[in-house]
Design an enzyme around this catalytic site. Structure first.
Site: not given
Length: 235
Positions: A93, A127, A191
């Site tokens: 990330c 997002r 993640h």
């Protein structure tokens, strides 16, 4: 196969927002399951990055810590030296974006990265949040990747890298691909933590520095992965 593995966890005080330190624990466990001793070094942002590690890990974080992390890595130079020596790396990330040539700062302004990957990142319009599934580049010989993404990044890949995978569900880089790799450096938005969700990816990193690994029983994981894929893929 080497008898001891050195794992370097970079800047946990800045870039460990989303549980990415779990990647360290998975590498330790999967190495030890094969009789390989591990030694893990936690490198705070005030410390120099050691050059003699085997596998380097860096995680995700917010805008300001990401900028600080990039500045300190550029000044330090230890990570560059380690990668040039042949170490492996997983960057997740914000850490993934830092490995490129430029990324977007707090107001979207360009911030220099460390230049270990031929990528550039900026801010997208919305997002990306949710489950991600992606088919890995066949050259790596890995099963479908799964994980959770939570980022505003749009990452463009240059000719010096290859896409890590192509998205089946989720956003990833923003162009139908997810992550990238070059040499022994892998970057991803995943993640979960990424290596807990994808132990074959952990084994790939290990094999790059230890040589071929004996198999271990992952039948429990295969069943869990199949269940996750059924839940997120269109029927």
């Amino acid at each position: 196969m080497q008898s001891e593995l050195s794992i370097v966890w970079i800047y946990p005080d800045l870039l460990s927002t989303y549980g990415d330190q779990g990647n360290v624990l998975v590498l330790e466990q999967r190495a030890r399951a094969r009789g390989i001793r591990t030694r893990t070094v936690h490198v705070r942002s005030s410390d120099p990055v050691p050059q003699q590690g085997d596998v380097y890990l860096i995680g995700g974080g917010e805008d300001r810590p990401q900028i600080l992390g990039a500045e300190r890595l550029r000044r330090d130079g230890g990570l560059h030296a380690a990668i040039q020596r042949g170490a492996a790396m997983l960057a997740v990330c914000a850490g993934y974006q830092i490995m490129g040539t430029v990324f977007g700062g707090e107001e979207g302004q360009p911030v220099p990265g460390v230049g270990l990957l031929d990528i550039s990142s900026g801010r997208g319009e919305r997002r990306a949040v949710g489950e991600l599934a992606a088919e890995v580049d066949p050259a790596l010989g890995l099963p479908t990747l799964t994980g959770f993404e939570n980022h505003m990044g749009v990452t463009r890949l240059g000719p010096g890298v290859r896409p890590l995978s192509r998205t089946m569900v989720g956003v990833g880089n923003g162009d139908g691909t997810e992550g990238c790799y070059a040499g022994r450096v892998i970057g991803t938005y995943l993640h979960g933590p990424a290596l807990a969700r994808n132990p074959a990816l952990a084994d790939l990193l290990l094999s790059w520095v230890t040589g071929p690994l004996p198999p271990i029983d992952d039948s429990w994981y295969q069943a869990l992965r199949d269940e996750r894929l059924r839940a997120v893929l269109p029927s």
